[in-house]
Design a protein around this motif. Structure first.
Motif, mmCIF file in Angstrom:
data_model
loop_
_atom_site.group_PDB
_atom_site.id
_atom_site.type_symbol
_atom_site.label_atom_id
_atom_site.label_comp_id
_atom_site.label_asym_id
_atom_site.label_seq_id
_atom_site.Cartn_x
_atom_site.Cartn_y
_atom_site.Cartn_z
ATOM 1 N N ALA A 1 36.086 79.787 -90.445
ATOM 2 C CA ALA A 1 35.467 78.567 -89.852
ATOM 3 C C ALA A 1 34.733 77.555 -90.989
ATOM 4 O O ALA A 1 34.883 76.381 -90.950
ATOM 5 C CB ALA A 1 34.486 78.984 -88.783
ATOM 6 N N TRP A 2 33.961 78.170 -91.913
ATOM 7 C CA TRP A 2 33.261 77.334 -92.962
ATOM 8 C C TRP A 2 34.140 76.722 -93.714
ATOM 9 O O TRP A 2 33.850 75.511 -94.096
ATOM 10 C CB TRP A 2 32.321 78.255 -93.839
ATOM 11 C CG TRP A 2 31.713 77.580 -94.696
ATOM 12 C CD1 TRP A 2 30.316 76.983 -94.643
ATOM 13 C CD2 TRP A 2 32.127 77.201 -96.163
ATOM 14 N NE1 TRP A 2 30.091 76.379 -95.600
ATOM 15 C CE2 TRP A 2 30.920 76.474 -96.769
ATOM 16 C CE3 TRP A 2 33.221 77.467 -96.696
ATOM 17 C CZ2 TRP A 2 30.922 76.004 -97.914
ATOM 18 C CZ3 TRP A 2 33.177 76.924 -98.171
ATOM 19 C CH2 TRP A 2 31.906 75.982 -98.724
ATOM 20 N N ILE A 3 35.328 77.396 -94.315
ATOM 21 C CA ILE A 3 36.342 76.799 -94.878
ATOM 22 C C ILE A 3 37.101 75.455 -94.454
ATOM 23 O O ILE A 3 37.088 74.541 -94.978
ATOM 24 C CB ILE A 3 37.471 77.706 -95.485
ATOM 25 C CG1 ILE A 3 36.749 78.616 -96.417
ATOM 26 C CG2 ILE A 3 38.610 77.182 -96.332
ATOM 27 C CD1 ILE A 3 37.703 80.067 -96.810
ATOM 28 N N LYS A 4 37.355 75.571 -93.192
ATOM 29 C CA LYS A 4 38.090 74.794 -92.322
ATOM 30 C C LYS A 4 37.274 73.484 -92.163
ATOM 31 O O LYS A 4 37.695 72.540 -92.395
ATOM 32 C CB LYS A 4 38.564 75.205 -91.083
ATOM 33 C CG LYS A 4 39.115 74.105 -90.128
ATOM 34 C CD LYS A 4 39.741 74.861 -88.794
ATOM 35 C CE LYS A 4 40.338 73.922 -88.110
ATOM 36 N NZ LYS A 4 40.495 74.436 -86.609
ATOM 37 N N SER A 5 35.958 73.728 -91.856
ATOM 38 C CA SER A 5 34.861 72.593 -91.635
ATOM 39 C C SER A 5 34.330 71.907 -93.042
ATOM 40 O O SER A 5 33.950 70.864 -92.805
ATOM 41 C CB SER A 5 33.902 72.970 -90.934
ATOM 42 O OG SER A 5 33.039 74.003 -91.380
#
Length: 439
Positions: free
Chosen positions: A349-353
């Motif tokens: 989720a962190w990488i995507k956002s």
């Protein structure tokens, strides 16, 4: 004046003096702790306050408060001295857990945080002299990783054969206020100080739908004073009982390792383990607590029964017996499946956002998260779990960074590997350092 120690008869007692007095006299009850909450002491506590923490119901930030810091703290100290201090509502927020549920957090107002921090330091100075070595949570110089290391050593080289793992159901929400204040009064003979703690326990909670809840039990997770109060509660409800009552009645060796409301007990003999397992719910019920059935279990755990089929989970690690390269049974640890899946979900989720960030900022943030994961889970024997985590991170970063340019890929895999080398990506590695010296 507050209690005095030694030659400093006419000076307020320092935290070190309080600690020395508490250590020297286990029966001493401290008086006039409330008067210790003056402007000088509150100003001394200010640097230790987390300035980046979320604001409470008053929406006052640390930056705004610091613009007129000395005057604000003097006014706060005056209200405390004149008994005009009133606690504000605690703002409720919810954070997701790995099992899909949500954990409630309470965020006090800024001045409440500061006064709580000041009181927490006083309580810590006193109770650090009383807490037992089996307690690791929220204590200076101790951590969850230390608990894991010490438990591993004791099981490996001890004569334990049975494990009772337990967890209190909704502990922070169910602590009994009357019991807690009785426990505190054994060491504190200061009605004003105890009333201050009572105010925080009874403070109304502003829910996310703007309704107000007035709690009869518990203390908000997120309150600065809550961890030390939780340790005091379980010190009397569990630790002392295990040390003074359970162990003397055992026919074999017994040991408890507790981190906050999560603990594991090891027993040499089956009868001792079964007896403890039976009486534990009754003991906790006396203090208005109950065990979480899905997290409370008794199992055979011995070097003579190795393998993954006999394992228990503690502080994010799965413990099991297995043979090393020389055929010697060893206590092994690996990241628990639930924690590993949760880590996958969060990092993806962190990488995507954050894929829109410039390359330097993106990889700096990614490295910080990788290092944090390795620092905690980088124990000996857990290399495969660390490598699995890194592979997931690498694949997710390759996928989402390649989508920044639309349909056309930004780089090939060999090019991506070169980028990782150039930014000095944090590769999986063991971070565990021995805590003891063995002869």
């Amino acid at each position: 004046m507050p209690d005095t120690v030694g030659l400093e008869q006419h000076k307020p007692t320092s935290l070190r003096g309080i600690a020395e007095k508490a250590k020297a006299d286990k029966q001493h009850r401290f008086r006039d702790l409330y008067r210790f909450l003056n402007a000088d002491y509150l100003l001394l506590c200010w640097p230790d306050l987390n300035k980046a923490a979320a604001s409470g119901v008053d929406r006052v930030t640390a930056k705004e408060y610091a613009e007129n810091l000395h005057d604000n703290i003097q006014k706060l100290a005056d209200r405390l001295k004149e008994k005009h201090y009133r606690t504000k509502l605690v703002r409720r927020c919810w954070i997701p857990k790995e099992n899909g549920k949500q954990r409630p957090l309470g965020i006090p107002a800024l001045e409440d945080k500061l006064v709580q921090l000041a009181c927490a330091k006083l309580l810590t100075a006193i109770y650090e002299q009383d807490f037992l070595d089996c307690s690791y949570g929220y204590r200076p110089g101790r951590s969850a990783k230390h608990a894991v290391q010490d438990l591993t050593f004791d099981i490996q080289y001890g004569c334990y054969g049975y494990i009772v793992e337990a967890d209190v159901k909704g502990f922070f929400d169910n602590m009994d206020h009357d019991w807690l204040l009785k426990m505190l009064s054994l060491r504190i003979d200061d009605r004003a100080f105890l009333n201050l703690i009572r105010k925080w326990l009874k403070a109304g909670i502003l829910e996310t739908d703007d309704t107000i809840t007035n709690p009869d039990t518990g203390t908000p997770q997120g309150g600065i004073v809550s961890p030390v109060l939780a340790n005091v509660y379980l010190h009397f409800a569990l630790d002392l009982w295990f040390e003074k009552v359970v162990k003397p009645k055992c026919q074999g060796d017994a040991r408890i390792c507790r981190y906050a409301d999560d603990w594991v007990c090891a027993f040499q003999l089956r009868d001792d383990a079964q007896r403890f397992y039976r009486v534990l719910p009754k003991r906790l019920e006396k203090f208005r607590l109950e065990t979480a059935p899905e997290k409370t279990n008794i199992l055979r755990f011995s070097r003579f029964h190795p393998g993954m089929e006999r394992r228990f989970t503690f502080l994010g690690f799965e413990f099991f017996w297995n043979k090393d390269r020389e055929g010697v049974p060893r206590v092994k640890r690996r990241t628990s499946r639930k924690k590993l899946l949760g880590a996958y979900k969060r990092i993806k989720a962190w990488i995507k956002s954050n894929r829109h960030l410039p390359g330097g900022a993106f990889f700096k943030g990614l490295n910080a998260r990788l290092v944090g994961h390795y620092n905690y889970y980088g124990v000996r024997g857990n290399t495969l779990s660390l490598q699995d985590f890194f592979k997931v991170v690498k694949e997710s970063a390759y996928k989402w960074l390649n989508r920044r340019g639309g349909k056309r890929k930004s780089f090939t895999r060999p090019q991506f590997d070169q980028i990782l080398d150039r930014v000095k990506i944090a590769w999986p590695h063991i971070t565990e350092v021995s805590r003891r010296r063995y002869a």
